[in-house]
Design a protein around this motif. Structure first.
Motif, PDB file in Angstrom:
ATOM      1  N   LEU A 172      11.881  -3.926   0.371  1.00 55.53           N
ATOM      2  CA  LEU A 172      10.797  -3.239   0.869  1.00 55.53           C
ATOM      3  C   LEU A 172      10.335  -3.526   2.102  1.00 55.53           C
ATOM      4  O   LEU A 172       9.341  -2.411   2.561  1.00 55.53           O
ATOM      5  CB  LEU A 172       9.568  -3.685  -0.107  1.00 55.53           C
ATOM      6  CG  LEU A 172       9.823  -3.750  -1.656  1.00 55.53           C
ATOM      7  CD1 LEU A 172       8.484  -4.515  -2.395  1.00 55.53           C
ATOM      8  CD2 LEU A 172       9.828  -2.293  -2.068  1.00 55.53           C
ATOM      9  N   ALA A 173      10.643  -4.358   2.834  1.00 57.51           N
ATOM     10  CA  ALA A 173      10.205  -4.705   4.222  1.00 57.51           C
ATOM     11  C   ALA A 173      10.627  -3.171   4.987  1.00 57.51           C
ATOM     12  O   ALA A 173       9.855  -2.927   6.154  1.00 57.51           O
ATOM     13  CB  ALA A 173      10.880  -5.675   4.971  1.00 57.51           C
ATOM     14  N   GLY A 194      -6.486  -9.516   3.886  1.00 56.90           N
ATOM     15  CA  GLY A 194      -5.625 -10.599   2.978  1.00 56.90           C
ATOM     16  C   GLY A 194      -5.083 -10.217   1.785  1.00 56.90           C
ATOM     17  O   GLY A 194      -3.850 -10.534   1.563  1.00 56.90           O
ATOM     18  N   LEU A 231       2.234  -7.384  -0.018  1.00 56.77           N
ATOM     19  CA  LEU A 231       3.292  -7.195   0.667  1.00 56.77           C
ATOM     20  C   LEU A 231       4.297  -8.225   0.730  1.00 56.77           C
ATOM     21  O   LEU A 231       5.505  -8.212   0.631  1.00 56.77           O
ATOM     22  CB  LEU A 231       3.122  -6.942   2.268  1.00 56.77           C
ATOM     23  CG  LEU A 231       2.514  -5.439   2.452  1.00 56.77           C
ATOM     24  CD1 LEU A 231       2.127  -5.116   3.590  1.00 56.77           C
ATOM     25  CD2 LEU A 231       3.266  -4.323   1.824  1.00 56.77           C
ATOM     26  N   ARG A 232       3.807  -9.430   1.034  1.00 55.56           N
ATOM     27  CA  ARG A 232       4.392 -10.805   1.065  1.00 55.56           C
ATOM     28  C   ARG A 232       5.166 -11.007  -0.218  1.00 55.56           C
ATOM     29  O   ARG A 232       6.336 -11.335  -0.437  1.00 55.56           O
ATOM     30  CB  ARG A 232       3.522 -11.935   1.358  1.00 55.56           C
ATOM     31  CG  ARG A 232       4.269 -13.227   1.788  1.00 55.56           C
ATOM     32  CD  ARG A 232       4.502 -13.983   0.693  1.00 55.56           C
ATOM     33  NE  ARG A 232       3.465 -14.651  -0.092  1.00 55.56           N
ATOM     34  CZ  ARG A 232       3.598 -15.051  -1.327  1.00 55.56           C
ATOM     35  NH1 ARG A 232       4.778 -14.955  -2.060  1.00 55.56           N
ATOM     36  NH2 ARG A 232       2.491 -15.176  -1.858  1.00 55.56           N
ATOM     37  N   LEU A 253       4.734   2.341   4.260  1.00 54.86           N
ATOM     38  CA  LEU A 253       3.641   1.998   3.746  1.00 54.86           C
ATOM     39  C   LEU A 253       2.849   3.383   3.906  1.00 54.86           C
ATOM     40  O   LEU A 253       2.419   3.630   4.733  1.00 54.86           O
ATOM     41  CB  LEU A 253       3.051   0.850   4.470  1.00 54.86           C
ATOM     42  CG  LEU A 253       1.567   0.446   3.696  1.00 54.86           C
ATOM     43  CD1 LEU A 253       1.465   0.052   2.374  1.00 54.86           C
ATOM     44  CD2 LEU A 253       0.742  -0.630   4.424  1.00 54.86           C
ATOM     45  N   VAL A 269      -3.884  -6.939   1.160  1.00 52.46           N
ATOM     46  CA  VAL A 269      -2.520  -6.142   1.525  1.00 52.46           C
ATOM     47  C   VAL A 269      -1.414  -7.003   1.911  1.00 52.46           C
ATOM     48  O   VAL A 269      -0.117  -7.048   1.481  1.00 52.46           O
ATOM     49  CB  VAL A 269      -2.928  -5.199   2.673  1.00 52.46           C
ATOM     50  CG1 VAL A 269      -1.740  -4.516   3.394  1.00 52.46           C
ATOM     51  CG2 VAL A 269      -3.985  -4.247   2.289  1.00 52.46           C
ATOM     52  N   GLN A 270      -1.899  -8.218   2.731  1.00 52.90           N
ATOM     53  CA  GLN A 270      -0.640  -9.008   3.114  1.00 52.90           C
ATOM     54  C   GLN A 270      -0.114  -9.678   2.292  1.00 52.90           C
ATOM     55  O   GLN A 270       1.157  -9.894   1.785  1.00 52.90           O
ATOM     56  CB  GLN A 270      -1.218 -10.142   4.224  1.00 52.90           C
ATOM     57  CG  GLN A 270      -0.405 -10.951   4.787  1.00 52.90           C
ATOM     58  CD  GLN A 270      -0.912 -12.432   5.457  1.00 52.90           C
ATOM     59  OE1 GLN A 270      -2.167 -12.406   5.422  1.00 52.90           O
ATOM     60  NE2 GLN A 270       0.114 -13.319   5.227  1.00 52.90           N
ATOM     61  N   LEU A 283       4.329   2.358  -1.579  1.00 47.48           N
ATOM     62  CA  LEU A 283       5.525   2.364  -0.422  1.00 47.48           C
ATOM     63  C   LEU A 283       6.336   3.693  -0.680  1.00 47.48           C
ATOM     64  O   LEU A 283       6.205   4.253  -1.798  1.00 47.48           O
ATOM     65  CB  LEU A 283       6.306   1.382  -0.580  1.00 47.48           C
ATOM     66  CG  LEU A 283       5.410   0.033  -0.649  1.00 47.48           C
ATOM     67  CD1 LEU A 283       6.330  -1.387  -0.433  1.00 47.48           C
ATOM     68  CD2 LEU A 283       4.507  -0.296   0.582  1.00 47.48           C
TER      69      LEU A 283
END
Lengths: 389, 389
Positions: B293-294, B277, B283-284, B298, B279-280, B227
């Motif tokens: 971070l949101a 999956g 990130l979560r 990316l 990556v999610q 990121l």
């Protein structure tokens, strides 16, 4: 007014073009194709054809699922254009000798939670009230249609006439068709309208139309992902799926080659960075609706800029003070579905000089006077006549 | 045994090299640097230097945070290597004239939920029991150290001696240092050991060591994200953060230039696809620990393959039946932290012929006899003598 057949030989290099199209996205290329096919000398200006919003677009042809409250005139145009898509797709595939990924399985609209379903049902009722083909499905019917949906998806509806096309196949096909019909592509940027010299200029430059014309076109950012089913097989679902998932609105578009487009954010900003939060929300919502997505490859995360307008409807027709300059922009999230009708009606306008009544709600002067022509540099000295007389 | 100074002039092109290193990742380059700096003729073979696991690695130097149950011998090696890092970093920066991103703010270990914290505390107690510097922090102390942590993070601990380096700066610096010391890089692949001709061959080929030597090195997939803080500023946190977040174990490594490395999966598979999956989940978990971070860009999602071994510890020393071939592979998740000690001890071994006692637990023959040399093509006919006599 231009006549149906140009008196000049189309092959002459030195002759002033009948039509200069600024922008070689789907809108510009389709207009060029239609005009060239009717005998006009057409030049299309774009340093990077197909590099705008269409490069990122999912390609849903969804006038029904996108029939929103308060957009009845836009809905009418979407429906009219979608109705032209089957013939347009067939004609284009024939003219270009290329597949454009047109698929007619239809669209499933789903709600993940009870809240999501309640929100969706209000919209479906509105769409049914307009007489649109929306069929609510019981959960068992939903799963019969698409077994890959998550068991916890609460309910859905079917929009059989909402189809899809692959924009990354559409643009090269339109380019081939336009060129085969005689249109000439000039890979140079147009920085102001006086850079081009033609009887009629069509501004199909997406977000770039603002600087060229002064029209109130603003960039609306969209982030979108492309996944791919593992092992090169087709995705495990065949409908376009649009859903509300814990309040997040996403869509999933399956392609025959294994690609799945998962989109999209709608953000009032003009950068094209991909953000961690948006990617996470899209993946979360997509995976909640279709669990198998977790195993898919994530092959692309990109952001594009849609050309939005103050009422989110396109601008189709002459600039207020420049009857020789036609806008065909502001298509926002609807550029792909609106390509056939935009191309047909703008070509009619170029040739016949009289706007089709369908265009009336989308005139360039509907936002008030001052905006237009601010950046256009004034009327062309070589203007041959009033296209609108 | 090779003597401290080669009798042959290092500049001679036609002379058989003293050392052929297979693999120009950090391990291979550091060995080449150390050997060349001590006067040996060194050739390094790699068609794509730095393209293996190090290209994906985060660069944490975390012997304390990575001191896991059941890995005491490995922990000892990690600690010994980490202790060499400050001098190694300074010497390398000097030799290469380059910054390698070595940072000493230390590592915060955190738990998001009560369950996460309970799991983390068991490990911290184990680490403290080994006498390692781990300081539990009250929530207020945690936030004083790193205000960007999410308010819901339940607790944490500080490992002040767990530092970081940037592997993408480290590898080019090692390459420069090795070349300045006289090592020659040959950009060609080595398909079997007989492709190289040197007095001693060092196999530092990561996962590629399996095919070259028959050693039980397996690829262990890791997916990792990069990121970037918006607007080119530094990230809003300065420690390496390692955390449990709803059972997901992630780390966040901030760089001065705005980059944040967010990793990593540990998967027993050998493909390098990036999955939706994974990556999610990354990130979560990352966003749950550090909400800012949101809003980060990316910029990269990649997968790499770590060289794992049956006990997840490296293989350091001669092949059982090929005393002239030294393995320096199997570093799994620890290649960066283990670079200094691997380079020093392998160079000592090349020059002195006697393995340092530190290497004893990491011998190539510890997995049983049959595996080694299976793919090596047998002893070199040009072998000059027993390096281990």
């Amino acid at each position: 007014m231009l006549t149906g057949r140009s008196p000049s030989p189309p092959s002459s290099d030195q002759v002033r073009p009948d039509v200069a199209v600024v922008g070689a996205g789907p809108i510009g290329l389709a207009i060029a194709w239609r005009c060239a096919a009717r005998g006009l000398r057409v030049v299309v200006h774009d340093p990077a054809p197909g590099s705008g919003a269409s490069a990122v677009a999912a390609g849903m042809l969804s006038p029904v699922a996108e029939a929103y409250f308060g957009e009845r005139q836009l809905t009418g145009l979407l429906l009219a254009s979608a109705a032209r898509w089957p013939a347009f797709a067939a004609e284009l595939a024939e003219a270009a000798g290329a597949d454009i990924g047109y698929r007619t399985e239809g669209t499933l609209m789903v709600g993940l939670t009870g809240d999501d379903l309640a929100e969706a049902r209000r919209l479906w009722a509105y769409q049914q009230g307009l007489g649109l083909p929306v069929t609510p499905l019981r959960p068992s019917e939903l799963r019969d249609r698409e077994p890959a949906l998550a068991p916890r998806v609460r309910g859905g509806a079917f929009a059989p006439t909402d189809h899809q096309v692959d924009p990354r196949l559409l643009v090269p096909a339109l380019r081939t068709a336009a060129q085969r019909a005689g249109a000439v592509l000039v890979p140079q940027p147009v920085r102001m309208l006086s850079d081009v010299d033609a009887v009629v200029t069509v501004v199909a430059a997406g977000c770039g139309a603002a600087a060229l014309t002064g029209l109130p076109v603003r960039p609306v950012k969209g982030q979108i992902l492309r996944l791919r089913a593992p092992d090169g097989v087709a995705p495990g679902f065949r409908h376009v799926i649009r859903g509300y998932a814990d309040g997040e609105h996403v869509y999933l578009v399956p392609r025959a080659d294994g690609e799945v487009v998962l989109g999209a954010t709608v953000e009032e900003r003009s950068d094209t960075t991909v953000t961690a939060g948006a990617v996470q929300r899209l993946l979360r919502a997509g995976g909640d609706l279709l669990p198998e997505l977790a195993e898919y490859d994530l092959v692309e995360a990109v952001a594009g800029l849609r050309p939005g307008t103050p009422d989110n409807a396109p601008i189709l027709g002459p600039l207020p003070d420049r009857p020789d300059v036609l806008a065909a922009t502001g298509h926002h999230r609807h550029g792909i579905v609106l390509t056939p009708i935009t191309a047909d009606l703008i070509a009619d306008l170029v040739l016949g000089g009289v706007p089709d009544p369908l265009l009336a709600p989308f005139r360039a002067d509907r936002f008030g006077g001052a905006a237009a022509v601010a950046a256009s540099g004034g009327p062309e000295p070589t203007l041959e006549g009033d296209l609108w007389s």
